[in-house]
Scaffold this motif. Structure first.
Motif, mmCIF file in Angstrom:
data_model
loop_
_atom_site.group_PDB
_atom_site.id
_atom_site.type_symbol
_atom_site.label_atom_id
_atom_site.label_comp_id
_atom_site.label_asym_id
_atom_site.label_seq_id
_atom_site.Cartn_x
_atom_site.Cartn_y
_atom_site.Cartn_z
ATOM 1 N N GLY B 371 0.790 -1.233 0.000
ATOM 2 C CA GLY B 371 0.000 0.000 0.000
ATOM 3 C C GLY B 371 0.821 1.282 0.000
ATOM 4 N N ILE B 372 2.130 1.190 0.212
ATOM 5 C CA ILE B 372 2.951 2.415 0.168
ATOM 6 C C ILE B 372 3.362 2.776 -1.263
ATOM 7 N N PHE B 373 3.123 1.844 -2.185
ATOM 8 C CA PHE B 373 3.477 2.075 -3.590
ATOM 9 C C PHE B 373 2.218 2.139 -4.449
ATOM 10 N N SER B 374 2.317 2.729 -5.632
ATOM 11 C CA SER B 374 1.146 2.968 -6.470
ATOM 12 C C SER B 374 0.457 1.679 -6.890
ATOM 13 N N SER B 375 -0.876 1.690 -6.775
ATOM 14 C CA SER B 375 -1.663 0.544 -7.230
ATOM 15 C C SER B 375 -1.938 0.616 -8.730
ATOM 16 N N ALA B 376 -1.458 1.671 -9.391
ATOM 17 C CA ALA B 376 -1.635 1.763 -10.845
ATOM 18 C C ALA B 376 -0.639 0.860 -11.574
ATOM 19 N N VAL B 377 0.373 0.391 -10.867
ATOM 20 C CA VAL B 377 1.381 -0.508 -11.439
ATOM 21 C C VAL B 377 0.821 -1.930 -11.396
ATOM 22 N N PRO B 378 1.052 -2.762 -12.431
ATOM 23 C CA PRO B 378 0.541 -4.141 -12.396
ATOM 24 C C PRO B 378 0.874 -4.827 -11.071
ATOM 25 N N PRO B 379 -0.058 -5.603 -10.505
ATOM 26 C CA PRO B 379 0.129 -6.186 -9.172
ATOM 27 C C PRO B 379 0.988 -7.453 -9.170
ATOM 28 N N GLN B 380 1.605 -7.756 -10.297
ATOM 29 C CA GLN B 380 2.490 -8.922 -10.361
ATOM 30 C C GLN B 380 3.431 -8.724 -11.551
ATOM 31 N N PRO B 381 4.554 -9.460 -11.580
ATOM 32 C CA PRO B 381 5.400 -9.393 -12.783
ATOM 33 C C PRO B 381 4.598 -9.834 -14.012
ATOM 34 N N VAL B 382 4.976 -9.325 -15.181
ATOM 35 C CA VAL B 382 4.132 -9.520 -16.355
ATOM 36 C C VAL B 382 4.536 -10.719 -17.206
ATOM 37 N N PHE B 383 5.810 -10.767 -17.627
ATOM 38 C CA PHE B 383 6.211 -11.792 -18.597
ATOM 39 C C PHE B 383 6.972 -12.950 -17.975
ATOM 40 N N ALA B 384 7.694 -12.695 -16.879
ATOM 41 C CA ALA B 384 8.448 -13.748 -16.203
ATOM 42 C C ALA B 384 7.807 -13.981 -14.839
ATOM 43 N N PRO B 385 7.969 -15.181 -14.264
ATOM 44 C CA PRO B 385 7.327 -15.430 -12.963
ATOM 45 C C PRO B 385 8.003 -14.652 -11.841
ATOM 46 N N ALA B 386 7.325 -14.558 -10.692
ATOM 47 C CA ALA B 386 7.882 -13.835 -9.540
ATOM 48 C C ALA B 386 9.230 -14.410 -9.126
ATOM 49 N N SER B 387 9.402 -15.712 -9.275
ATOM 50 C CA SER B 387 10.660 -16.344 -8.856
ATOM 51 C C SER B 387 11.858 -15.827 -9.647
ATOM 52 N N ALA B 388 11.610 -15.245 -10.831
ATOM 53 C CA ALA B 388 12.717 -14.683 -11.615
ATOM 54 C C ALA B 388 13.217 -13.377 -11.010
ATOM 55 N N PHE B 389 12.413 -12.809 -10.090
ATOM 56 C CA PHE B 389 12.756 -11.515 -9.508
ATOM 57 C C PHE B 389 13.259 -11.627 -8.072
ATOM 58 N N GLY B 390 13.074 -12.787 -7.456
ATOM 59 C CA GLY B 390 13.533 -12.959 -6.077
ATOM 60 C C GLY B 390 12.907 -14.176 -5.454
ATOM 61 N N GLN B 391 13.502 -14.608 -4.338
ATOM 62 C CA GLN B 391 13.010 -15.811 -3.671
ATOM 63 C C GLN B 391 11.954 -15.456 -2.632
ATOM 64 N N GLY B 392 11.124 -16.441 -2.302
ATOM 65 C CA GLY B 392 10.161 -16.264 -1.221
ATOM 66 C C GLY B 392 8.789 -15.850 -1.713
ATOM 67 N N ASP B 393 7.986 -15.349 -0.788
ATOM 68 C CA ASP B 393 6.601 -14.979 -1.068
ATOM 69 C C ASP B 393 6.507 -13.979 -2.224
ATOM 70 N N ALA B 394 5.647 -14.281 -3.205
ATOM 71 C CA ALA B 394 5.562 -13.464 -4.422
ATOM 72 C C ALA B 394 5.145 -12.031 -4.117
#
Lengths: 113, 457
Positions: B371-394
């Protein structure tokens, strides 16, 4: 050989201007560039102008146009530094990996022909 | 350690109550502690807390050769949540602000009459803005460019919604709205601040080898997750939005645009007052609108109305489109004429309450920190899975990825498109850019964690 523009591939990211300025001046700024980005924002009409040694290349969306020295550009508005006062493209002949604008552009807009 | 390759070295303190500006030096110590963007904004927020501050800051890499380094961040207490929010400002604002000679701007207090802030050539003027108080966003942008005599002036401007202190009022980037989901338009309105106009003809130094390394990273990005994709149309399926809108978006698209130095052109220009294929300079003066606001587009399409035209009405009024569409949905609006009337009412309604649900019409699962960051940004990574961006809870991966983007000055949407921009690459480029040998992964992680914790407290 001269710098060539494919205007419809351009997205207006402007990194070419900054890369060109960096080639001449080693700094980040758009005003020393031989390339000048032009945009009428409300129309989303935009393109690149290139100051060449003997001509001015207008890379317009509806098609390229080449102006000789002294020809007028109709509809021109304010810019950071008028194109006619800028340095002509030197083709980055001393850059080992070729023209910096071509290297920087993500969209393949620029080429040397 | 050298900051002149990343910053101009100046913080502007604009005292709107006094109608005067002062400057402070951006110290090396502050950059060492907080790097940039939202993290330095928070340090300035704490320092000026008793002056009702709004901070606009550039990121560490903003206006450099680092890929997609176009971000500025607007930090303050949100009129919607009552808590700290960081709004990402993309398009041209970040570059123009830094090259105008200001790395950070602190807006203190409130003016007793309408004003605008004009930043150019290292100068800062607080000018009377009665001439455009009451004008819509498009009229205001045109007038400011005419008065200061330059079509390339970039600005943050509010419309009638902000002036009327409507909760879902946005700060707009030129004509095109923004990713402000915190109601900062109303915060500007409370300060009687109509606009911040910027024109940057300054320069930054560049560290040895930095251009080369940035080009290498850019080429990896182009051959990575975004390869073969462009525009908002390619976000639709991965985000689980209604696939029927893909064809609507494509058929109305004139051209795709990219913000400063961005390898992915998400900004889509829609034409509806002339054919989308029309290319001539001599066409209609205002043929359509430009947006990266996919949540707003999706919500308006879901009402069965022409979304780009509805977006334009929001942009002119200075309303956050997705939030406005959620309100129209509750009113059962189903046609453009009714939408226009309802949106005008919204822009005059200071009692309006924002919908608490996510603006995205798709499943959203994010932790409270998001909630401290804009909700206008997609709520998940778009083309690669969350695991490509870091480990742990998406969800926590999303939060940390946003924090990284808001600190270094990279667009937070792009941060979710390009996993090739790893924290290790960021550390390498920070070290090179600032000749900062001590900077390491632990320092970066600490700054990210502190930003999240400080913003939540």
């Amino acid at each position: 050989m001269d710098l060539k523009v494919e205007p419809l591939k351009c997205t207006g990211c402007r990194i070419c201007e900054f890369a060109c300025n960096f080639h001449y001046d080693g700094s980040i700024s758009p005003i020393g560039s031989s390339i000048m980005f032009y945009r009428e924002e409300k129309k989303n009409y935009y393109g690149l102008m290139v100051k060449r040694e003997k001509s001015l290349l207008l890379g317009r969306p509806e098609g390229e146009r080449i102006l000789k020295p002294g020809e007028q550009i109709e509809g021109a508005t304010a810019s950071s530094k008028p194109i006619l006062l800028r340095v002509a493209c030197d083709r980055c002949t001393e850059e080992e990996e070729g023209p910096l604008c071509i290297r920087a552009c993500p969209y393949g807009v620029l080429s040397m022909e | 350690m050298e900051i002149m390759n990343n910053y101009t070295g100046t913080i502007l303190i604009a005292d709107l109550a006094r109608g005067a500006c002062d400057t402070e030096e951006l110290s090396q110590e502050l950059v060492e502690q907080a790097l940039g963007g939202a993290a330095i904004n928070m340090a300035l927020y704490e320092k000026y807390k008793d002056k009702d501050p709004l901070i606009i800051g550039t990121g560490f890499f903003t206006a450099t050769f680092f890929p997609c380094s176009n971000l500025a961040v607007l930090t303050g207490k949100s009129p919607i949540t009552g808590k700290i929010g960081h709004a990402p400002l993309t398009w041209q604002a970040g570059v123009e602000l830094k090259l105008a000679g200001f790395d950070f701007v602190v807006l203190c207090g409130a003016s007793d009459r309408p004003v605008r802030l004009w930043l150019h050539d290292g100068l800062s003027d607080i000018n009377d803005s009665q001439d455009i108080w009451g004008a819509d966003v498009w009229e205001s942008v045109d007038k400011i460019r005419e008065v200061y005599g330059d079509d390339m002036i970039q600005m943050l401007v509010i419309g009638p919604a902000g002036e009327n202190r409507v909760s879902i009022a946005q700060v707009s980037e030129n004509y095109w709205g923004s990713k402000d989901s915190f109601g900062f338009g109303a915060a500007f309105g409370a300060k009687k601040l109509k606009a911040i106009a910027m024109r940057g003809l300054g320069s930054l130094e560049v560290a040895e080898g930095f251009f080369q390394k940035c080009m290498e990273l850019k080429n990896e990005i182009l051959n990575g997750a975004i390869k073969g994709k462009a525009g908002l149309k390619d976000f639709i399926e991965p985000l689980g939005l209604d696939v029927a809108i893909k064809e609507k978006v494509q058929s109305a698209t004139h051209r795709l645009n990219a913000c400063y130095n961005c390898p992915y052109p998400c900004y889509t220009f829609f034409k509806y007052r002339e054919a989308p294929t029309a290319l001539a300079q001599t066409g209609v003066a205002d043929p359509g609108c430009l947006t990266a606001g996919l949540a707003g587009l999706a919500r308006f399409y879901a009402l069965g109305i022409d979304a780009p035209q509805a977006m334009e009405i929001c942009f002119k009024a200075g309303l956050q489109p997705a939030a406005a569409a959620q309100i129209l949905e509750k009113k059962g609006i189903k046609d453009l004429a009714a939408a226009e009337a309802a949106l005008r009412e919204c822009a005059a309604d200071s009692t309006l309450k924002a919908d608490a649900a996510s603006p995205w019409p798709c499943p959203v699962s994010l932790p409270p920190e998001a909630g401290i960051f804009s909700s206008a940004v997609p709520p998940q990574p778009v083309f690669a899975p969350a695991s490509a961006f870091g480990q742990g809870d998406a969800g926590l991966v999303w939060v940390k990825r946003q924090a990284l983007a808001y600190i270094i000055g990279m667009c937070p949407i792009f941060a979710l498109l390009a996993p090739e921009v790893t924290n290790d690459r960021v550390v390498e480029l920070v070290r090179m850019s600032a000749e900062w040998d001590d900077f390491n992964k632990e320092t970066l992680d600490t700054i990210i964690e502190k930003l999240i914790k400080q913003s939540m407290s």
